[in-house]
Write a protein that holds these residues in place. Structure first.
Motif, mmCIF file in Angstrom:
data_model
loop_
_atom_site.group_PDB
_atom_site.id
_atom_site.type_symbol
_atom_site.label_atom_id
_atom_site.label_comp_id
_atom_site.label_asym_id
_atom_site.label_seq_id
_atom_site.Cartn_x
_atom_site.Cartn_y
_atom_site.Cartn_z
ATOM 1 N N ARG A 328 26.456 50.435 46.070
ATOM 2 C CA ARG A 328 25.423 49.497 45.941
ATOM 3 C C ARG A 328 26.523 47.761 45.472
ATOM 4 N N ASP A 329 27.084 48.291 46.054
ATOM 5 C CA ASP A 329 28.033 46.621 46.155
ATOM 6 C C ASP A 329 26.704 45.535 46.479
ATOM 7 N N GLU A 330 27.118 44.649 45.639
ATOM 8 C CA GLU A 330 25.558 43.540 46.130
ATOM 9 C C GLU A 330 26.230 42.597 47.653
ATOM 10 N N GLU A 331 27.780 42.318 47.629
ATOM 11 C CA GLU A 331 28.188 41.490 48.655
ATOM 12 C C GLU A 331 28.155 42.549 49.967
ATOM 13 N N VAL A 332 27.964 43.483 50.100
ATOM 14 C CA VAL A 332 27.492 44.368 51.531
ATOM 15 C C VAL A 332 25.885 44.992 51.436
ATOM 16 N N PHE A 333 25.354 45.100 50.318
ATOM 17 C CA PHE A 333 23.940 45.752 50.654
ATOM 18 C C PHE A 333 22.893 44.807 49.760
ATOM 19 N N GLU A 334 22.645 44.815 51.192
ATOM 20 C CA GLU A 334 20.631 43.799 51.100
ATOM 21 C C GLU A 334 19.823 44.774 49.580
ATOM 22 N N ASN A 335 19.977 44.261 48.381
ATOM 23 C CA ASN A 335 18.781 44.858 47.719
ATOM 24 C C ASN A 335 19.018 45.969 47.460
ATOM 25 N N PRO A 336 20.704 46.353 47.171
ATOM 26 C CA PRO A 336 21.662 47.737 47.152
ATOM 27 C C PRO A 336 20.596 48.713 46.607
ATOM 28 N N PHE A 337 19.790 48.045 45.986
ATOM 29 C CA PHE A 337 18.746 49.697 44.639
ATOM 30 C C PHE A 337 17.228 49.606 44.743
ATOM 31 N N ARG A 338 17.189 48.822 46.703
ATOM 32 C CA ARG A 338 16.166 49.733 47.317
ATOM 33 C C ARG A 338 16.495 50.183 47.348
ATOM 34 N N PHE A 339 15.756 51.824 47.829
ATOM 35 C CA PHE A 339 16.338 52.645 48.597
ATOM 36 C C PHE A 339 15.429 52.248 49.792
ATOM 37 N N ASP A 340 15.761 52.323 51.805
ATOM 38 C CA ASP A 340 15.433 52.001 52.735
ATOM 39 C C ASP A 340 15.483 52.196 53.877
ATOM 40 N N VAL A 341 14.441 53.268 54.226
ATOM 41 C CA VAL A 341 14.917 54.018 55.630
ATOM 42 C C VAL A 341 14.672 52.990 56.367
ATOM 43 N N ARG A 342 14.818 51.710 56.505
ATOM 44 C CA ARG A 342 15.009 50.616 57.745
ATOM 45 C C ARG A 342 15.881 50.302 58.089
ATOM 46 N N ARG A 343 16.871 50.152 56.554
ATOM 47 C CA ARG A 343 18.122 50.358 56.670
ATOM 48 C C ARG A 343 19.090 49.835 57.788
ATOM 49 N N GLU A 344 20.176 48.551 58.341
ATOM 50 C CA GLU A 344 20.421 48.404 59.199
ATOM 51 C C GLU A 344 20.803 47.085 58.670
ATOM 52 N N PRO A 345 22.929 47.389 58.810
ATOM 53 C CA PRO A 345 23.118 48.456 58.886
ATOM 54 C C PRO A 345 23.512 48.302 58.263
ATOM 55 N N ASN A 346 24.360 50.088 57.904
ATOM 56 C CA ASN A 346 24.911 50.712 56.113
ATOM 57 C C ASN A 346 25.770 51.395 56.446
ATOM 58 N N LYS A 347 26.148 50.315 56.120
ATOM 59 C CA LYS A 347 28.516 50.176 55.989
ATOM 60 C C LYS A 347 28.491 51.455 54.568
ATOM 61 N N HIS A 348 27.797 51.906 54.000
ATOM 62 C CA HIS A 348 27.849 53.139 53.082
ATOM 63 C C HIS A 348 30.019 53.861 53.143
ATOM 64 N N VAL A 349 29.930 54.549 52.082
ATOM 65 C CA VAL A 349 31.802 54.931 52.432
ATOM 66 C C VAL A 349 31.574 56.107 51.490
ATOM 67 N N ALA A 350 30.162 56.958 52.169
ATOM 68 C CA ALA A 350 29.702 58.193 51.172
ATOM 69 C C ALA A 350 30.811 59.179 51.663
ATOM 70 N N PHE A 351 31.172 59.341 52.679
ATOM 71 C CA PHE A 351 32.029 59.798 53.799
ATOM 72 C C PHE A 351 33.657 59.742 53.810
ATOM 73 N N GLY A 352 34.011 58.519 53.339
ATOM 74 C CA GLY A 352 35.738 58.086 52.904
ATOM 75 C C GLY A 352 35.642 56.846 53.623
ATOM 76 N N PHE A 353 36.520 57.072 54.249
ATOM 77 C CA PHE A 353 37.037 56.168 55.353
ATOM 78 C C PHE A 353 38.584 56.330 55.808
ATOM 79 N N GLY A 354 39.016 55.826 57.031
ATOM 80 C CA GLY A 354 40.067 55.976 57.494
ATOM 81 C C GLY A 354 40.424 57.324 57.399
ATOM 82 N N VAL A 355 41.810 58.234 57.250
ATOM 83 C CA VAL A 355 42.133 59.277 57.863
ATOM 84 C C VAL A 355 41.631 60.137 57.001
ATOM 85 N N HIS A 356 41.538 60.009 56.250
ATOM 86 C CA HIS A 356 40.511 61.440 54.989
ATOM 87 C C HIS A 356 38.335 60.680 56.027
#
Length: 409
Positions: A328-356
């Motif tokens: 929900r970081d405002e610096e990464v996601f435009e209107n982060p508290f809006r659920f938007d099925v057209r959102r792109e790019p979507n750099k979420h970290v829900a799956f983690g990042f890197g080697v893990h």
């Protein structure tokens, strides 16, 4: 360097009940991102840790996997919780080079080629559970009647576990991952909570013995007969491998599907958009994953003195990576508290990042998109039929009840 920042808002991350009140939680996390993005938390019964809430800092810690290690504290659990947990060593507990070698055992089972073959099974199960929704007569608890079963059947069939054992595995998983919630926890003492883990280990010990005696063409057999440098996995590593596949392989996906349906009900304009433009499904899937963020946080431990945003982190101190906040970081996601099925790019970290990065991410995406691809064309109307309820957790979770009423073709 400046001294430690202590902000009471960060205590929310150490309260399982916080995740049942998303508005209050996000109010606290928004404050932390703005005023105390790296905040010290001392909240018994947890050992102190640093809460990291900005997207860029979460990525930086994930990238520095030698500086910030998974072992010995990959998740936030009370000091006195589950003595048997000390005997668990899953992929999320491991660091390279061991992590890389052990991860490779199951990697081919989640490769694009393997998933193309599994796609037939996933589509068939999605159809089955959408049919079950229709057969329910226009009302159901979507979580307990549909969402928990669909991904459970996918991952259990991949492991090769008999269908007759699926209900038991579901119950044990809910007890293990829902140990902070009174509805799911088996008991209140650490010893009582450990019984679920011991039962799951006993089950997988029997499965290992069977697969070593008679190897089969399933993931359970691949794990049971795996060798690293010519040696079989230890009993702890073998049991732990089953544990992470069997639990994380379905609980996170069921939470995401349930949370995604709730988001579509609460945002009917987005539901209409997705039904009108089915080609939006890949973007919608990523937005659902970002919105729900079923893995709330992971922990890392500093292997040497370092700093984050100028805040000193001493060797041996732990940091909590708040994926919920980062997504929900405002610096990464435009209107982060809006659920938007057209959102792109979507750099979420829900799956983690890197080697893990999550081993089963591609399978989860396929299950989510396949289910909604099957459901939405058949859905005429849908609304809540009661109050959604969220699980108490500090690690993995989402909705535990989603009563809905609907009409379908």
């Amino acid at each position: 360097m400046s001294g430690p920042i202590i902000d009471d808002a960060a205590r929310a991350l150490a309260r399982p009940s916080s995740y049942t009140d998303e508005d209050s939680l996000h109010t606290a996390l928004t404050r932390l991102r703005a005023d105390a993005p790296v905040s010290f938390v001392d909240h018994p019964p947890y050992r102190p840790f640093w809460a990291v809430t900005k997207h860029t800092d979460v990525l930086a810690v994930e990238r520095a996997n030698r500086l910030f290690t998974n072992w010995p504290r990959p998740v936030l659990i009370p000091d006195d919780d589950s003595p048997g947990a000390a005997d668990v060593r899953t992929l999320i507990h491991m660091d390279d080079p061991q992590h890389r070698l052990v991860r490779a055992i199951a990697a081919d089972w989640f490769s694009p080629k393997a998933l193309r073959a599994l796609g037939i099974r996933v589509r068939g199960l999605a159809t089955r559970y959408v049919d079950d929704m229709r057969a329910a007569g226009g009302a159901c608890d979507f979580v307990s009647e549909i969402a928990v079963h669909y991904p459970l059947y996918v991952i259990m069939s991949l492991l090769g576990i008999p269908e007759s054992d699926y209900p038991m595995m579901l119950s044990l998983t809910q007890e293990l991952l829902g140990g902070d919630d009174s509805e799911y926890q088996r008991g209140v003492t650490p010893e009582e909570k450990t019984n679920s883990l011991l039962e799951m280990f006993a089950y997988f010990q029997r499965l290992t013995a069977a697969r070593r005696e008679n190897p089969t063409d399933d993931l359970a057999s691949a794990i049971a007969n795996a060798r690293i440098d010519g040696e079989p996995l230890s009993d702890v590593d073998t049991m732990s491998y089953y544990l992470i596949i069997a639990t994380a392989g379905h609980d996170t996906t069921s939470s995401t599907i349930s949370g995604g349906l709730r988001a579509l009900i609460e945002n009917p304009d987005q539901l209409r958009a997705l039904r009108a433009e089915p080609d939006l499904m890949p973007r919608a899937t990523e937005e659902i994953i970002r919105w729900v963020t079923p893995v709330k946080a992971f922990m890392r431990t500093a292997s040497q003195d370092t700093s984050i945003r100028g805040i000193p982190i001493a060797e041996g101190e732990a940091v909590l990576l708040s994926y919920v906040s980062a997504n929900r970081d405002e610096e990464v996601f435009e209107n982060p508290f809006r659920f938007d099925v057209r959102r792109e790019p979507n750099k979420h970290v829900a799956f983690g990042f890197g080697v893990h990065f999550c081993l089963g991410a591609a399978l989860a995406r396929m299950e989510i998109s396949t289910f909604f691809t099957e459901l939405l064309p058949r859905l005429r109307t849908i609304d809540f039929d009661g109050t959604p309820e969220l699980i108490e957790t500090t690690f993995v979770g989402g909705l535990k009840h989603l009563p809905i009423r609907y009409s379908m073709s």
